[in-house]
Design a protein around this motif. Structure first.
Motif, PDB file in Angstrom:
ATOM      1  N   GLU A  23       0.839  -1.208   0.000  1.00 57.42           N
ATOM      2  CA  GLU A  23       0.000   0.000   0.000  1.00 57.42           C
ATOM      3  C   GLU A  23       0.873   1.257   0.000  1.00 57.42           C
ATOM      4  OE1 GLU A  23      -3.320   2.060  -0.574  1.00 57.42           O
ATOM      5  OE2 GLU A  23      -3.232  -0.112  -0.489  1.00 57.42           O
ATOM      6  N   LYS A  26       2.306   1.747  -3.471  1.00 60.84           N
ATOM      7  CA  LYS A  26       1.300   2.308  -4.391  1.00 60.84           C
ATOM      8  C   LYS A  26       1.108   3.798  -4.149  1.00 60.84           C
ATOM      9  CE  LYS A  26      -1.399  -1.957  -4.701  1.00 60.84           C
ATOM     10  NZ  LYS A  26      -2.693  -2.579  -4.379  1.00 60.84           N
ATOM     11  N   ARG A  27       1.094   4.203  -2.890  1.00 58.69           N
ATOM     12  CA  ARG A  27       0.883   5.619  -2.573  1.00 58.69           C
ATOM     13  C   ARG A  27       2.051   6.480  -3.040  1.00 58.69           C
ATOM     14  NH1 ARG A  27      -2.811   6.304   2.635  1.00 58.69           N
ATOM     15  NH2 ARG A  27      -4.088   4.464   2.328  1.00 58.69           N
TER      16      ARG A  27
END
Length: 71
Positions: A23, A26-27
């Motif tokens: 995550e 991805k950020r």
């Protein structure tokens, strides 16, 4: 030295997965796509080896390459 005591031998109980946070990867990549200034500020602190996901490694490398070519 008995081979069973060797620190160089690994059994399956000693092998650990590389720490990762997909995550967060991805950020970071999304941030680079949304704001080119962030690439200039932070891309120098990262390498493809900082990404666990192969796809994210490729995406990071591609984003930086395009940014550098655009000059």
């Amino acid at each position: 030295m008995d081979a069973s005591n060797s620190v160089f031998l690994q059994d399956s109980s000693m092998v650990r997965a590389h720490p990762s946070n997909l995550e967060a990867e991805k950020r970071i990549l999304a941030s680079f796509l949304l704001d080119n200034n962030l690439i200039d500020q932070y891309a120098g602190m990262l390498t493809i080896n900082d990404f666990f996901s192969f796809k994210n490694k490729v995406l990071f490398e591609t984003i930086v390459k395009i940014y550098e070519e655009a000059g």
